[in-house]
Design a protein around this motif. Structure first.
Motif, PDB file in Angstrom:
ATOM      1  N   LEU A  75       0.830  -1.202   0.000  1.00 54.22           N
ATOM      2  CA  LEU A  75       0.000   0.000   0.000  1.00 54.22           C
ATOM      3  C   LEU A  75       0.864   1.251   0.000  1.00 54.22           C
ATOM      4  N   LEU A  76       0.349   2.306  -0.645  1.00 56.27           N
ATOM      5  CA  LEU A  76       0.982   3.615  -0.617  1.00 56.27           C
ATOM      6  C   LEU A  76       0.043   4.577   0.089  1.00 56.27           C
ATOM      7  N   ARG A  77       0.523   5.142   1.189  1.00 57.86           N
ATOM      8  CA  ARG A  77      -0.278   6.076   1.983  1.00 57.86           C
ATOM      9  C   ARG A  77       0.515   7.344   2.223  1.00 57.86           C
ATOM     10  N   ILE A 107      -6.419  -7.775   4.211  1.00 59.68           N
ATOM     11  CA  ILE A 107      -5.684  -7.785   2.952  1.00 59.68           C
ATOM     12  C   ILE A 107      -6.649  -7.729   1.772  1.00 59.68           C
ATOM     13  N   ARG A 108      -7.766  -8.440   1.883  1.00 62.42           N
ATOM     14  CA  ARG A 108      -8.760  -8.388   0.808  1.00 62.42           C
ATOM     15  C   ARG A 108      -9.347  -6.981   0.670  1.00 62.42           C
ATOM     16  N   GLU A 109      -9.693  -6.352   1.796  1.00 58.41           N
ATOM     17  CA  GLU A 109     -10.295  -5.024   1.754  1.00 58.41           C
ATOM     18  C   GLU A 109      -9.314  -3.970   1.255  1.00 58.41           C
ATOM     19  N   GLU A 110      -8.074  -4.052   1.729  1.00 61.01           N
ATOM     20  CA  GLU A 110      -7.122  -2.986   1.436  1.00 61.01           C
ATOM     21  C   GLU A 110      -6.432  -3.143   0.090  1.00 61.01           C
ATOM     22  N   THR A 111      -6.313  -4.365  -0.412  1.00 61.85           N
ATOM     23  CA  THR A 111      -5.577  -4.565  -1.659  1.00 61.85           C
ATOM     24  C   THR A 111      -6.428  -5.128  -2.790  1.00 61.85           C
ATOM     25  N   GLY A 112      -7.595  -5.694  -2.483  1.00 58.21           N
ATOM     26  CA  GLY A 112      -8.405  -6.341  -3.496  1.00 58.21           C
ATOM     27  C   GLY A 112      -8.013  -7.781  -3.771  1.00 58.21           C
ATOM     28  N   ILE A 113      -7.006  -8.291  -3.076  1.00 57.92           N
ATOM     29  CA  ILE A 113      -6.497  -9.639  -3.325  1.00 57.92           C
ATOM     30  C   ILE A 113      -7.045 -10.618  -2.296  1.00 57.92           C
ATOM     31  N   LEU A 143       2.241 -14.805   6.058  1.00 60.61           N
ATOM     32  CA  LEU A 143       2.567 -14.896   4.640  1.00 60.61           C
ATOM     33  C   LEU A 143       1.398 -15.584   3.947  1.00 60.61           C
ATOM     34  N   LEU A 144       0.812 -14.921   2.948  1.00 60.58           N
ATOM     35  CA  LEU A 144      -0.351 -15.442   2.249  1.00 60.58           C
ATOM     36  C   LEU A 144      -0.034 -15.669   0.781  1.00 60.58           C
ATOM     37  N   ARG A 145      -0.751 -16.619   0.192  1.00 62.63           N
ATOM     38  CA  ARG A 145      -0.698 -16.835  -1.246  1.00 62.63           C
ATOM     39  C   ARG A 145      -1.881 -16.107  -1.890  1.00 62.63           C
ATOM     40  N   ALA A 146      -1.633 -15.368  -2.953  1.00 62.40           N
ATOM     41  CA  ALA A 146      -2.705 -14.697  -3.683  1.00 62.40           C
ATOM     42  C   ALA A 146      -3.484 -15.729  -4.488  1.00 62.40           C
ATOM     43  N   ASP A 147      -4.767 -15.872  -4.176  1.00 62.32           N
ATOM     44  CA  ASP A 147      -5.606 -16.870  -4.831  1.00 62.32           C
ATOM     45  C   ASP A 147      -6.582 -16.262  -5.833  1.00 62.32           C
ATOM     46  N   GLY A 148      -6.700 -14.953  -5.860  1.00 62.54           N
ATOM     47  CA  GLY A 148      -7.625 -14.322  -6.791  1.00 62.54           C
ATOM     48  C   GLY A 148      -7.753 -12.841  -6.509  1.00 62.54           C
ATOM     49  N   GLY A 149      -8.601 -12.169  -7.305  1.00 63.11           N
ATOM     50  CA  GLY A 149      -8.806 -10.745  -7.139  1.00 63.11           C
ATOM     51  C   GLY A 149      -7.859  -9.931  -7.995  1.00 63.11           C
ATOM     52  N   SER A 150      -7.999  -8.623  -7.928  1.00 64.73           N
ATOM     53  CA  SER A 150      -7.116  -7.706  -8.648  1.00 64.73           C
ATOM     54  C   SER A 150      -6.858  -6.490  -7.766  1.00 64.73           C
ATOM     55  N   LEU A 151      -5.719  -5.862  -7.990  1.00 62.92           N
ATOM     56  CA  LEU A 151      -5.315  -4.763  -7.124  1.00 62.92           C
ATOM     57  C   LEU A 151      -6.292  -3.597  -7.191  1.00 62.92           C
ATOM     58  N   THR A 152      -6.758  -3.166  -6.013  1.00 68.05           N
ATOM     59  CA  THR A 152      -7.596  -1.980  -5.906  1.00 68.05           C
ATOM     60  C   THR A 152      -7.651  -1.553  -4.449  1.00 68.05           C
ATOM     61  N   VAL A 153      -7.765  -0.251  -4.219  1.00 70.86           N
ATOM     62  CA  VAL A 153      -7.983   0.265  -2.865  1.00 70.86           C
ATOM     63  C   VAL A 153      -9.403   0.796  -2.711  1.00 70.86           C
ATOM     64  N   GLU A 154     -10.235   0.594  -3.721  1.00 70.89           N
ATOM     65  CA  GLU A 154     -11.578   1.151  -3.714  1.00 70.89           C
ATOM     66  C   GLU A 154     -12.472   0.527  -2.648  1.00 70.89           C
ATOM     67  N   ASN A 155     -12.141  -0.680  -2.179  1.00 71.26           N
ATOM     68  CA  ASN A 155     -12.990  -1.365  -1.204  1.00 71.26           C
ATOM     69  C   ASN A 155     -12.497  -1.221   0.222  1.00 71.26           C
ATOM     70  N   ASP A 156     -11.487  -0.390   0.425  1.00 67.35           N
ATOM     71  CA  ASP A 156     -10.975  -0.169   1.775  1.00 67.35           C
ATOM     72  C   ASP A 156     -11.956   0.724   2.531  1.00 67.35           C
ATOM     73  N   ASP A 158     -11.715   2.241   5.265  1.00 64.50           N
ATOM     74  CA  ASP A 158     -11.080   3.397   5.895  1.00 64.50           C
ATOM     75  C   ASP A 158     -10.607   4.424   4.878  1.00 64.50           C
ATOM     76  N   GLY A 159     -10.419   4.008   3.643  1.00 64.90           N
ATOM     77  CA  GLY A 159     -10.001   4.940   2.602  1.00 64.90           C
ATOM     78  C   GLY A 159      -8.665   5.609   2.865  1.00 64.90           C
ATOM     79  N   GLU A 160      -7.748   4.916   3.541  1.00 66.51           N
ATOM     80  CA  GLU A 160      -6.477   5.536   3.911  1.00 66.51           C
ATOM     81  C   GLU A 160      -5.417   5.431   2.812  1.00 66.51           C
ATOM     82  N   ALA A 161      -5.491   4.398   1.988  1.00 71.19           N
ATOM     83  CA  ALA A 161      -4.453   4.171   0.976  1.00 71.19           C
ATOM     84  C   ALA A 161      -4.751   4.964  -0.296  1.00 71.19           C
TER      85      ALA A 161
END
Length: 215
Positions: A75-77, A107-113, A143-156, A158-161
């Motif tokens: 994330l970039l904040r 991680i799902r909310e903040e990154t979309g992954i 440590l997590l494995r990315a299983d799906g999704g695409s990068l986005t901060v729109e679903n955060d 808190d809207g901090e990123a």
């Protein structure tokens, strides 16, 4: 969305912004970081906070199957002074969540992954002082494995990123703004490099949850 850094799957490069400030060491003496005089801080109420998050990894597209061939979602904040901070996704536990459940959700909310936990990377434990309280912060990292999704901060919620980007695992310690998270990234790279089973799980989709009989 306006941001000085690249987004999504575009090539990653350090944005033209001032060098971000460093973070706190693993265990900080509250008297060293208090914003109020020590005598006043000693009388503030103490609040415990627990968060969870970590590194969610995908195989780097087109990169050979090696321990360095992974990207992490970062994330970039902007901090209060307006400087960009590169940091790992994380957030508070909600309700009766376990740290593992909170890490996956945050991680799902903040990154979309959408990720699945593979390894427990450990806990960061530190103190800080606000205007009306002293906070003991405990952050569980996985440590997590990315299983799906695409990068986005729109679903955060808190809207901090400002943005989220993929950063190569081998580049991560130099990119992250906080020393604690830099060390976690180095630990994650070491774990991936030293465990053929974890490496295979990250690439094949097979789970690699640790148990007492499977260190």
């Amino acid at each position: 969305m306006s941001t000085p850094a690249p987004a999504g799957d575009r090539p990653i490069g350090r944005p033209d912004v001032p060098t971000p400030p460093g973070g706190a060491p693993l265990r900080v003496d509250p008297s060293r970081v208090a914003t109020a005089p020590a005598a006043a801080a000693a009388h503030l109420p103490v609040v415990d906070e627990t968060s969870a998050g970590g590194l969610v990894l995908r195989p780097t597209p087109g990169f050979p199957s090696t321990p360095t061939g992974f990207d992490a979602a970062v994330l970039l904040r902007r901090n209060r002074s307006g400087r960009i901070e590169w940091c790992l996704p994380k957030g508070h536990l909600e309700g009766l969540e376990t740290p593992e459940e909170a890490a996956i959700r945050e991680i799902r909310e903040e990154t979309g992954i959408h990720g699945s936990i593979q390894v427990d990377l450990g806990v960061i434990d530190y103190w800080f002082t606000g205007e009306d309280r002293r906070v003991h912060k405990v952050v569980h990292h996985f440590l997590l494995r990315a299983d799906g999704g695409s990068l986005t901060v729109e679903n955060d919620p808190d809207g901090e990123a400002e943005d989220v980007v993929w950063v190569g695992l081998h580049d991560l310690p130099a990119k992250l703004s906080y020393p604690n998270e830099q060390r976690l990234a180095a630990v994650a790279a070491e774990r991936v490099g030293s465990s053929p089973e974890l490496l295979a799980a990250l690439r094949s989709g097979r789970s690699h949850l640790e148990t007492p009989d499977h260190p």
